[in-house]
Design an enzyme around this catalytic site. Structure first.
Site, mmCIF file in Angstrom:
data_model
loop_
_atom_site.group_PDB
_atom_site.id
_atom_site.type_symbol
_atom_site.label_atom_id
_atom_site.label_comp_id
_atom_site.label_asym_id
_atom_site.label_seq_id
_atom_site.Cartn_x
_atom_site.Cartn_y
_atom_site.Cartn_z
ATOM 1 N N SER A 17 0.842 -1.189 0.000
ATOM 2 C CA SER A 17 0.000 0.000 0.000
ATOM 3 C C SER A 17 0.870 1.227 0.000
ATOM 4 O O SER A 17 2.086 1.148 0.142
ATOM 5 C CB SER A 17 -0.894 0.015 1.236
ATOM 6 O OG SER A 17 -1.607 1.227 1.337
ATOM 7 N N ARG A 24 0.146 -3.792 -7.472
ATOM 8 C CA ARG A 24 -1.094 -4.401 -6.986
ATOM 9 C C ARG A 24 -2.292 -3.729 -7.645
ATOM 10 O O ARG A 24 -2.317 -2.505 -7.794
ATOM 11 C CB ARG A 24 -1.175 -4.226 -5.464
ATOM 12 C CG ARG A 24 -2.387 -4.837 -4.775
ATOM 13 C CD ARG A 24 -2.476 -6.337 -4.966
ATOM 14 N NE ARG A 24 -1.260 -7.042 -4.728
ATOM 15 C CZ ARG A 24 -0.843 -7.445 -3.523
ATOM 16 N NH1 ARG A 24 -1.539 -7.177 -2.454
ATOM 17 N NH2 ARG A 24 0.278 -8.125 -3.398
ATOM 18 N N THR A 43 -7.588 1.210 4.088
ATOM 19 C CA THR A 43 -7.280 0.413 5.270
ATOM 20 C C THR A 43 -8.372 0.553 6.320
ATOM 21 O O THR A 43 -8.842 -0.443 6.894
ATOM 22 C CB THR A 43 -5.926 0.833 5.859
ATOM 23 O OG1 THR A 43 -4.915 0.690 4.863
ATOM 24 C CG2 THR A 43 -5.565 -0.033 7.052
ATOM 25 N N CYS A 75 1.244 -6.031 -17.890
ATOM 26 C CA CYS A 75 1.821 -6.780 -16.778
ATOM 27 C C CYS A 75 3.056 -6.048 -16.260
ATOM 28 O O CYS A 75 3.977 -5.772 -17.026
ATOM 29 C CB CYS A 75 2.210 -8.195 -17.209
ATOM 30 S SG CYS A 75 3.104 -9.100 -15.915
ATOM 31 N N CYS A 116 5.647 -13.556 -11.460
ATOM 32 C CA CYS A 116 4.378 -12.950 -11.069
ATOM 33 C C CYS A 116 4.446 -12.346 -9.670
ATOM 34 O O CYS A 116 4.843 -13.008 -8.706
ATOM 35 C CB CYS A 116 3.272 -14.004 -11.125
ATOM 36 S SG CYS A 116 1.660 -13.408 -10.627
ATOM 37 N N CYS A 139 -0.333 -9.268 -8.846
ATOM 38 C CA CYS A 139 -1.093 -8.012 -8.935
ATOM 39 C C CYS A 139 -2.499 -8.237 -9.468
ATOM 40 O O CYS A 139 -3.368 -7.399 -9.273
ATOM 41 C CB CYS A 139 -0.347 -6.989 -9.784
ATOM 42 S SG CYS A 139 -0.392 -7.299 -11.566
ATOM 43 N N CYS A 146 -3.685 -9.131 -15.129
ATOM 44 C CA CYS A 146 -4.002 -9.949 -16.306
ATOM 45 C C CYS A 146 -5.399 -10.547 -16.203
ATOM 46 O O CYS A 146 -6.130 -10.634 -17.195
ATOM 47 C CB CYS A 146 -2.957 -11.040 -16.489
ATOM 48 S SG CYS A 146 -2.730 -12.105 -15.037
#
Length: 549
Positions: A59, A304, A340, A493, A517, A520, A523
């Site tokens: 974050s 993310r 959050t 990506c 990978c 996130c 895709c």
């Protein structure tokens, strides 16, 4: 022996929680608080696919402590890692060469908030949960949902370990376990792999707007102490993306000379040549931005997807045997750029509904009270008031900013209308109809390539495990993704997972480098025909974000 013949151990709990993020841990803590207050036995288990609590938590992060104040009023005495109070807000509009300071929108005022590492914060929440008697099992990925004979969720099966790429058990094979709960709370985060299945099975999205997403690319820097101003918060809009693309940046200064810098691109963008990763690198080169990095060094990287649909995209939250909380349900407050506190509040409210349902000692406890309790909370009012600001960006940056001011200052979030969204995967233009974007080569000091970035995310997957990024139909990639959109997955990506190879030999194919990978989920969201299915890899794999992320 086939995988269907594997014998699996099982464990049973009163409440099983999938995901050790803010929502899941807040739910676990509240459940145990209520049980202790009532002197009742109540078993609570949290499983987490990351190698440790916080390993997959990424974050900005500016944390509004409202939910924390309710959950753990003495959090300061207990050592919560919220050490940098927000002191200064700046909101900039960027052109290619200039930066113009604008009035900070009221939703983005951060007085009373804290800049912190969200990963460190959830690690601390994990400690608080365990001290209350919550069982937490990191390194266990929930691979499948379990149902009873009546179609009610009864828990999950964790993923098998030591399986060869061809699906056969290897020499170190360890079968996954069945974890059962009288109630199961899914707190998987954005685009949860099991939540997708629950959405389809129980039609949880019926009657609500499609979800829309953003992709956040983040770096953690250690900068020159002379340039570090703890508590400074900077957000920008405008350049480098064009005004028809939703995008913006953050820069947060905290800790010992740490700078969290990131860029978010809305995944409803239309140009298939766009690369969110490259836009992030380009952003750092702006003449008003680049000086902050002089003499600094990049120490971490991550990416993310974010659920940006807001109030109108919240799905039905309950189903037989369980419920959705946190970002897997889409509780991010986009104009506030915070999720959050809302994620935690949703987990707390769900916990209160679960505790009351289990107190009845019913055979099939129900969480139907959860949505009603949520609608009576401050979370519901907060999200409803800002529901039209993100979808207004379909008109472009400047009209959206004008509408946002009108909605905030004149209508005060009480407009008699609610704008909807459209699915992000439907927004791409054909490559031949869109302008190409030429990105500069990275210099290795301020700007970087994807593979060196993945390296410092500490991403690791066992090479011989089954690929967790699956094409539903191989032919679609060639006939649609490549022919119509020039392989957009190779650009959207942020980890270099997808490569179009063999075109020069007349035999193009898609190479999937699943070991890169960073989880996130982009895709799974952006593929134009929804042909890519992201499923959980072995537990403990993926990125390992350090303290400060």
């Amino acid at each position: 022996m086939t995988m269907d013949e594997v014998e699996r151990d099982s464990m049973a709990f009163d409440v099983l929680i999938i995901g050790a993020g803010p929502a899941g841990l807040a739910a676990a803590i509240r459940l145990r608080q209520l049980a202790i207050e009532a002197e009742r036995e109540l078993t609570v288990c949290v499983i987490e696919k990351g190698s440790e609590v916080g390993a997959h938590t990424l974050s900005g992060a500016v944390i509004e402590p409202r939910a924390l104040n309710e959950l753990i009023p003495d959090w300061q005495a207990k050592g919560a890692p919220l050490d940098t109070p927000a002191k200064e807000d700046r909101f900039l509009f960027l052109t290619a060469s200039r930066a113009y300071q604008l009035p900070t929108p009221p939703q983005m005022h951060n007085k009373g908030n804290y800049i912190a590492s969200l990963g460190d914060f959830v690690r601390w929440l994990g400690v608080q949960a365990e001290e209350l008697g919550v069982e937490i099992y990191p390194g266990f990925a929930a691979a499948d949902v379990l149902y009873d004979a009546d179609g009610r969720v009864k828990g999950v099966q964790t993923g098998d370990m030591g399986v060869h790429k061809d699906g056969t058990p290897g020499p170190n094979f360890q079968p996954g376990m069945e974890l059962h709960g009288r109630l199961t709370i899914f707190a998987e985060g954005c685009r949860g792999s099991l939540t997708k299945r629950l959405m389809e099975r129980y039609d949880l999205r019926q009657g609500v707007s499609p979800q829309t997403y953003g992709l956040g690319i983040k770096e953690l820097w250690e900068i020159d102490p002379a340039l570090h101003a703890p508590g400074r918060i900077v957000h920008t809009v405008g350049w480098p993306v064009d005004h028809s693309t939703y995008g913006g940046s953050w820069m947060y200064m905290f800790g010992e000379n740490l700078l969290s810098v990131g860029y978010v691109v809305g995944l409803d963008y239309s140009n298939p040549w766009l690369s969110p990763f490259e836009e992030m690198q380009r952003f750092k080169t702006h003449p008003s931005i680049s000086p902050i990095f002089k003499g600094g060094r990049r120490i971490a990287y991550g990416a993310r997807a974010l659920s940006e649909g807001g109030f109108q995209a919240i799905p039905k939250l309950v189903f037989p045997g369980g419920a959705l909380v946190g970002d897997t349900a889409g509780f991010l407050n986009v104009p506030k750029i915070k999720g959050t506190h809302t994620a935690m509040k949703s987990g707390m409210v769900c916990a209160e509904a679960a505790f009351a349902a289990l107190a009845d000692d019913a055979v099939g406890p129900s969480l139907e009270a959860y949505p009603r309790l949520l609608e009576a909370s401050w979370l519901w009012d907060e999200l409803r008031a800002v529901r039209n600001i993100r979808p207004a960006f379909r008109w472009g940056l400047l009209p959206a900013m004008a509408y946002g001011a009108f909605d905030t200052y004149v209508l005060r979030g009480k407009a008699p209308w609610t704008f909807g969204h459209h699915p992000d995967h439907t927004s791409l233009r054909k490559a031949a109809d869109a302008p190409r974007i030429d990105y500069p080569k990275p210099d290795g000091q301020l700007t970087f390539d994807r593979l060196s970035s993945v390296f410092i995310s500490n991403t690791n997957h066992e090479e011989d495990q089954p690929v967790h990024l699956r094409l539903k139909d191989d032919a679609r990639w060639l006939n649609i993704n490549l022919d119509l959109y020039s392989s957009p997955e190779s650009r959207y990506c942020p980890a270099g997972v997808y490569e179009a190879v063999g075109a020069e030999d007349g035999r193009p194919l898609l190479q999937i480098n699943a070991q890169n990978c960073v989880h996130c989920k982009t895709c799974d969201i952006k593929d134009p025909t929804q042909n890519i299915d992201w499923v959980t890899p072995e537990g403990g794999g993926g990125p390992n974000y350090p303290g400060g992320m």
